[in-house]
Write a protein that holds these residues in place. Structure first.
Motif, PDB file in Angstrom:
ATOM      1  N   UNK A  23       5.550  -9.327  -5.376  1.00  0.00           N
ATOM      2  CA  UNK A  23       4.904  -8.031  -5.506  1.00  0.00           C
ATOM      3  C   UNK A  23       5.887  -6.897  -5.259  1.00  0.00           C
ATOM      4  N   UNK A  24       6.742  -7.099  -4.243  1.00  0.00           N
ATOM      5  CA  UNK A  24       7.777  -6.099  -3.943  1.00  0.00           C
ATOM      6  C   UNK A  24       8.658  -5.875  -5.160  1.00  0.00           C
ATOM      7  N   UNK A  25       8.952  -6.961  -5.845  1.00  0.00           N
ATOM      8  CA  UNK A  25       9.823  -6.901  -7.015  1.00  0.00           C
ATOM      9  C   UNK A  25       9.174  -6.024  -8.096  1.00  0.00           C
ATOM     10  N   UNK A  26       7.893  -6.247  -8.324  1.00  0.00           N
ATOM     11  CA  UNK A  26       7.192  -5.432  -9.318  1.00  0.00           C
ATOM     12  C   UNK A  26       7.141  -3.974  -8.868  1.00  0.00           C
ATOM     13  N   UNK A  27       6.869  -3.793  -7.572  1.00  0.00           N
ATOM     14  CA  UNK A  27       6.834  -2.429  -7.033  1.00  0.00           C
ATOM     15  C   UNK A  27       8.129  -1.690  -7.341  1.00  0.00           C
ATOM     16  N   UNK A  28       9.247  -2.331  -7.002  1.00  0.00           N
ATOM     17  CA  UNK A  28      10.552  -1.728  -7.218  1.00  0.00           C
ATOM     18  C   UNK A  28      10.763  -1.461  -8.702  1.00  0.00           C
ATOM     19  N   UNK A  29      10.431  -2.449  -9.517  1.00  0.00           N
ATOM     20  CA  UNK A  29      10.619  -2.302 -10.964  1.00  0.00           C
ATOM     21  C   UNK A  29       9.754  -1.179 -11.517  1.00  0.00           C
ATOM     22  N   UNK A  30       8.549  -1.072 -10.959  1.00  0.00           N
ATOM     23  CA  UNK A  30       7.613  -0.061 -11.439  1.00  0.00           C
ATOM     24  C   UNK A  30       8.103   1.347 -11.105  1.00  0.00           C
ATOM     25  N   UNK A  31       8.612   1.487  -9.883  1.00  0.00           N
ATOM     26  CA  UNK A  31       9.143   2.799  -9.508  1.00  0.00           C
ATOM     27  C   UNK A  31      10.332   3.166 -10.388  1.00  0.00           C
TER      28      UNK A  31
END
Ligand code: C2E
Ligand code: CA
Ligand code: CA
Ligand code: CA
Length: 275
Positions: A23-31
Motif C-alpha cells: 500500500x505504501x508503494x502505491x501511495x508513493x507512486x500515486x503522489x
C-alpha cells in the motif's frame, strides 16, 4: 500499446492492498503520479434518452502508469482515501475537469465524484467553489456525485458541506443507488437533483423483470419528487429501450460512449449540436 484487461494488473491486485508495504508503494507512486502527469481526466456523456442529446459529462480519473499500464480507479481511489492523497487528487481533478467544462456550451453540466473523506477535510466546500471559480465554471453547472456511504456516520460536517454548496448553486446526485442501504430517508433529507441507479439493475443476465420493476418504481418516485433518474451502465439498445419504457429519462453507458479524453468530449458535443 494499450493495456487492456483489468486482470493483467497484478501489482495492484486488491487482495494485496491489505499488505502495508504494498500500500505504501502505491501511495508513493500515486503522489508521484500527480507531479509526473500520469493522471488524466476522462469524460463520459450522460444522455437525454428522449432526444439522444448530451446533457452532462461525468469526470472519471484515469491513471496511466509508465510501466504498469492503466490502473483502474477502483484499485487506487480506496488507497488514496485511506492515505489522505484523495484531497490532493480531488482538488486537482475538480480544477482540471472544470477548466475543460468551462469551454462547453452553458447548458452542459459537469459531474464530479466525491469521496466521503474528501468532504470531511476542513474547508472542502470552499476549496471546490474556489477551484471552479478559478476555472470559470458557474456553480450551477457543477453536480457532485456522492454515495450513501457518506451518510452512514451522521456528521455535522456533511450537513454543512451540502448546505454551503447547495446555497452556492451546486447540485447533488445520489450515485450507485440500489446497492447499499438505499434508505429513502436520504432522498427525503438531502437536496438531490439526480439519482443514479446502479448498473447492476440494468446490465447482465440477472437483470430482468424485477430490475425493470425497481427502475419503474424509482422513476415514478423521481417524477413525483422532481428528481431526475439516470440509468447507469447501458451497453445495448435493448437495455436503453427497457429503462426508457420503465420511465427513466437519462442514461449513461458504453452504448452511448465510454469515458473519453477532453478533446473527444468536445467532438461528441460538436456532433451532437450539428444534428
Ligand atoms: P462510478 O462513479 O459508479 O462510475 C461509473 C463507472 O462505470 C466508471 O468506471 C465507468 O467507466 C463505468 N461504466 C460506464 N458505463 C459503463 C457500461 O456501459 N458498462 C460498464 N461495464 N461499465 C461502465 P471507472 O471509471 O473505472 O470508475 C470506477 C469508480 O471509481 C467510479 O464508479 C467511482 O466510484 C470511482 N472514481 C472514478 N473516478 C473518480 C474520481 O475522480 N474521484 C472519486 N472520488 N472517485 C472516482
Ligand atoms: Ca459516479
Ligand atoms: Ca455509479
Ligand atoms: Ca461505483
Amino acid at each position: 500499446a494499450k493495456v487492456g484487461g483489468r486482470s493483467q494488473i497484478r501489482f495492484f491486485d486488491p487482495s494485496m492492498t491489505r499488505d502495508l508495504t504494498h500500500r505504501r508503494k502505491i501511495e508513493t507512486e500515486l503522489r508521484l503520479a500527480l507531479s509526473r502527469d500520469e493522471l488524466s481526466v476522462y469524460f463520459q456523456p450522460i444522455v437525454d434518452l428522449e432526444t439522444g442529446r448530451i446533457r452532462c459529462f461525468e469526470a472519471l480519473v484515469r491513471w496511466f502508469h509508465p510501466t504498469k499500464g492503466e490502473i483502474p480507479p477502483d484499485q487506487f481511489i480506496p488507497i488514496a482515501e485511506e492515505c489522505g492523497a484523495i484531497a490532493t487528487l480531488g482538488n486537482w481533478l475538480t480544477g482540471e475537469a472544470a477548466r475543460t467544462a468551462a469551454k462547453w456550451p452553458d447548458d452542459i453540466r459537469l459531474a464530479v465524484n466525491l469521496s466521503p473523506t474528501q468532504i470531511k477535510a476542513p474547508g472542502a466546500a470552499l476549496g471546490i467553489l474556489r477551484a471552479i471559480r478559478d476555472a470559470g465554471l458557474a456553480p450551477e453547472r457543477l453536480e457532485l456525485e456522492i454515495t450513501e456511504n457518506l451518510f452512514l456516520e451522521d456528521s455535522p460536517d456533511i450537513a454543512l458541506f451540502i448546505a454551503d454548496l447547495s446555497r452556492a448553486g451546486v447540485r447533488f446526485a445520489l450515485d450507485d443507488f440500489g446497492i447499499g442501504y438505499s434508505s429513502l430517508g436520504y432522498i427525503n433529507q438531502w437536496p438531490f437533483s439526480k439519482i443514479k441507479v446502479d448498473r447492476s439493475f440494468v446490465s447482465g443476465a440477472q437483470a430482468g423483470r424485477k430490475s425493470d420493476a425497481i427502475i419503474r418504481a424509482v422513476s415514478q418516485m423521481g417524477q413525483t419528487l422532481g428528481i431526475e433518474i439516470v440509468a447507469e451502465g447501458l451497453e445495448t439498445i435493448e437495455q436503453v429501450e427497457a429503462v426508457q419504457s420503465a420511465g427513466c429519462t437519462l442514461g449513461q453507458g458504453y452504448h452511448f460512449s465510454r469515458a473519453v479524453p477532453a478533446y473527444q468530449a468536445a467532438l461528441l458535443l460538436a456532433e451532437d449540436r450539428a444534428t
